[in-house]
Design an enzyme around this catalytic site. Structure first.
Site, PDB file in Angstrom:
ATOM      1  N   ASP A  26       0.874  -1.174   0.000  1.00  0.00           N
ATOM      2  CA  ASP A  26       0.000   0.000   0.000  1.00  0.00           C
ATOM      3  C   ASP A  26       0.906   1.218   0.000  1.00  0.00           C
ATOM      4  OD1 ASP A  26      -1.767   2.066   0.427  1.00  0.00           O
ATOM      5  OD2 ASP A  26      -2.151   1.568   2.535  1.00  0.00           O
ATOM      6  N   LYS A  88       2.792  11.761  -3.240  1.00  0.00           N
ATOM      7  CA  LYS A  88       1.872  10.982  -4.072  1.00  0.00           C
ATOM      8  C   LYS A  88       0.872  11.876  -4.793  1.00  0.00           C
ATOM      9  CE  LYS A  88      -1.535   7.231  -3.575  1.00  0.00           C
ATOM     10  NZ  LYS A  88      -2.084   6.245  -2.636  1.00  0.00           N
ATOM     11  N   GLU A 187      -7.376   0.905  -4.480  1.00  0.00           N
ATOM     12  CA  GLU A 187      -7.341   0.835  -3.016  1.00  0.00           C
ATOM     13  C   GLU A 187      -8.652   0.357  -2.392  1.00  0.00           C
ATOM     14  OE1 GLU A 187      -6.008   4.730  -2.034  1.00  0.00           O
ATOM     15  OE2 GLU A 187      -3.944   4.329  -2.663  1.00  0.00           O
ATOM     16  N   ASP A 210     -13.269   5.103   1.472  1.00  0.00           N
ATOM     17  CA  ASP A 210     -11.827   5.136   1.735  1.00  0.00           C
ATOM     18  C   ASP A 210     -11.320   6.570   1.701  1.00  0.00           C
ATOM     19  OD1 ASP A 210      -9.105   4.820   1.867  1.00  0.00           O
ATOM     20  OD2 ASP A 210      -8.907   3.584   0.085  1.00  0.00           O
TER      21      ASP A 210
END
Length: 622
Positions: A26, A88, A187, A210
């Site tokens: 992850d 990211k 994800e 999420d």
């Protein structure tokens, strides 16, 4: 490896294909984690400190290279401009598409070649994927120490709304870290895998909410006898806990500056942001937290009691943005609220009571918090690695593509080849022809988006296929789109006559602005009526142009054979058609086309008779 260092000694045969371990990773905005299948179960691998989560923070020291994780976090308070974090958010993006809130970091963000993003900390200049590679190297190293063998293969997670360029940047980061990325997995899908494994119920319909540090995804999934299918997905790759940290930090900074009577330095702002994050986490379990900033500058200290109500007031505008994504995902899935069994929360930010209450209100369900919100995605990636290695064999995963893909056709329209929310991997194609006479090639402009007009979508690539010139409609070009299990697109164009083909793999790291993803889906709904009317107009107008040209050609070819009255009537209709085009009157244009079709039918019959007579004469029949 024994028990001396507190780690478990396991065999390197736990998740292998051809004697190679496959690890699940992850790669998060705030924290990252790595895991492996051990005796049929996913296990997250601890680092040398015994921690399963590694902060996605990279610091650069002139003397000793890179520092990754908690040690890098410690440097943020006194050297914030030499530490990379939240990188990211920049992966696979264009510099020109960055907004002010994304640029609000302590290090420098600049423009590179081709409008790429360059990150600068101290004297070090890196691409976002190079920063991510350092995090992956750390995870790879921890896995190798834990397993006692080299690791070369991986599964890495990405937000569901990452476009192709961002996915390619993720794969590139893995390669830079010495990892072959066997699969990238969304994800929320990974989180659902972690939740669904070993559940007692064979059939389950659920929604995965999420909210991580930098991204938000919501997916509707169905589990049916071991088959996981993503029914719909939605989200925003620039929305997350970082935004809540920023709102709280800005509020605290304004009060500190008022109390101090001076503006804060970058080191002081970084210290406040770290303390703000601590306070935010504490308020997830407590009603009150004491903010403490001792000796911030020249003996100046600051303390303030912050309540959960203060935090929720600042966080609510950020959290409310997730609601529209949830409702659209549910609408796209074609499920009703009463068909949902579970609402699963993933991501550290979902510990906030306000978020749990919001999700409960939206779906009418008590949110399921039975899996660790920080570990669920990594566990799912590990399960996917086990599925690829054969260590887990009773689960099948079917994912979807979040945005439609297609090509621009004559008239500036979007021709969808793979619709949004199609199950991947998928392959689809269509046959196209030349739109004008003497055309010698066809430009294939690859589009991504939900609007009817090509210009309202994103062009993510293009290619050109040559063919033998000829009349309109004589060339035949097959266009095939193929999306693999990683969500990566390959476009093939082939001239049917010559079999010559061109292949385009969408691998640019600067494809589409992330903020525009949400705008695209939103505008496709807001402008649905106007867009469809514009499509109808363009298609009807193109038909009118063809029929008007054919009518005028027929009049010239049959000059002297058409009655003067008929010719004048045709000229009148042609004039009325041009006027309807000028006025952009769709109803009038369709009416005149029907009249033109009726009036030109005798002309068409005469031309067919003439052509038949000529063919028979050529064969010697007449």
């Amino acid at each position: 490896m024994g028990e001396a260092d507190g780690r478990k000694d396991i065999s390197c045969r736990t998740a292998i294909v051809n004697d190679e371990v496959i690890i699940g990773i992850d790669l998060g905005t705030t924290n990252s984690a790595v895991g492996v299948i051990d005796s049929g179960f996913p296990v997250l691998i601890p680092d040398s400190h015994g921690d399963k989560l590694t902060p996605s923070v990279v610091a650069f020291k002139k003397d000793s290279g890179f520092i990754v994780g908690k040690d890098a976090v410690r440097m943020m308070s006194h050297k914030p401009d030499e530490v990379f974090y939240s990188s990211k958010r920049y992966m696979g993006r264009r510099f020109g598409d960055l907004t002010g809130d994304v640029l609000a970091v302590s290090y420098q963000v600049g423009r590179g070649d081709g409008d790429t993003v360059i990150l600068k900390a101290g004297s070090k200049q890196m691409l976002p994927e190079e920063v991510a590679a350092q995090v992956l190297l750390k995870l790879k190293s921890d896995a190798e120490v834990y397993l006692g063998c080299d690791v070369g293969r991986s599964v890495i997670t990405v937000p569901a709304y990452f476009n192709d360029g961002q996915r390619q940047a993720t794969i590139r980061a893995g390669e830079l870290a010495g990892l072959k990325v066997e699969r990238v997995i969304n994800e929320p899908t990974a989180a659902a895998l972690a939740y669904g494994l070993n559940r007692e119920k064979d059939e389950l319909k659920g929604i995965v909410y999420d909210l991580g540090g930098g991204t938000f995804d919501v997916s509707v999934l169905e589990l049916n006898k071991g088959v996981f299918e993503v029914l719909a997905t939605h989200g925003n790759t620039q929305l997350g806990g970082d935004d809540i940290d920023g709102a709280l930090s800005d509020w605290i900074q304004s009060q500190v500056e008022d109390s101090m009577g001076d503006q804060l330095l970058s080191e002081e702002s970084a210290q406040i942001r770290l303390e703000a994050e601590r306070v935010k986490c504490e308020l997830s379990v407590s009603d009150v937290s004491m903010l403490s900033l001792p000796f911030l500058r020249n003996g100046f200290s600051f303390e303030k009691e912050i309540t959960r109500g203060d935090l929720e007031r600042l966080a609510r505008p950020v959290i409310e943005k997730t609601k529209q994504h949830c409702l659209r995902a549910l609408q796209d899935s074609k499920l009703k609220l009463d068909q949902l069994d579970k609402a699963i929360l993933v991501g550290g930010q979902t510990r906030m009571p306000l978020i749990q209450a919001l999700v409960g209100d939206i779906f009418g369900l008590v949110p399921d918090t039975s899996i660790h919100p920080d570990e669920a995605v990594a566990l799912g990636a590990t399960i996917q690695a086990g599925m690829l290695s054969g260590a887990i064999s009773d689960i099948t995963l079917l994912d979807v593509t979040p945005l439609s893909l297609g090509v621009e056709t004559f008239g500036g329209l979007m021709n969808v080849i793979i619709p949004r929310n199609s199950t991947i991997p998928i392959k689809a194609g269509e046959l196209f022809t030349n739109a004008v006479d003497a055309q010698s090639s066809m430009a294939i402009k690859v589009l991504q988006g939900e609007r009817e007009l090509a210009n309202d979508n994103w062009c993510i690539g293009g290619l050109e296929i040559p063919f033998k010139p000829g009349p309109r409609g004589s060339a035949k070009v097959g266009v095939q789109f193929e999306i693999d299990a990683d969500g990566v697109l390959q476009v093939l164009a082939r001239d049917v006559e010559s079999n010559k083909e061109e292949v385009l793999r969408i691998n640019s790291a600067v494809d589409v602005s992330n903020e525009e993803v949400e705008r695209m889906v939103s505008e496709s709904v807001d402008y649905a009526f106007e867009d469809m009317n514009e499509r109808r107009w363009i298609e009807t107008n193109m038909k009118a142009e063809r029929q008007m040209k054919a009518a005028m050609t027929a009049l010239k070819m049959l000059k002297g054979e058409v009655e003067e009255t008929c010719a004048k009537e045709l000229e009148l209709i042609l004039g009325q058609l041009k006027q309807a085009q000028k006025e952009k009157n769709l109803t009038k244009l369709k009416q005149q086309l029907r009249e033109l079709d009726e009036k030109t039918r005798p002309l068409a019959e005469k031309l067919m008779d003439r052509a038949l007579e000529a063919a028979l004469t050529k064969k010697g029949v007449l």
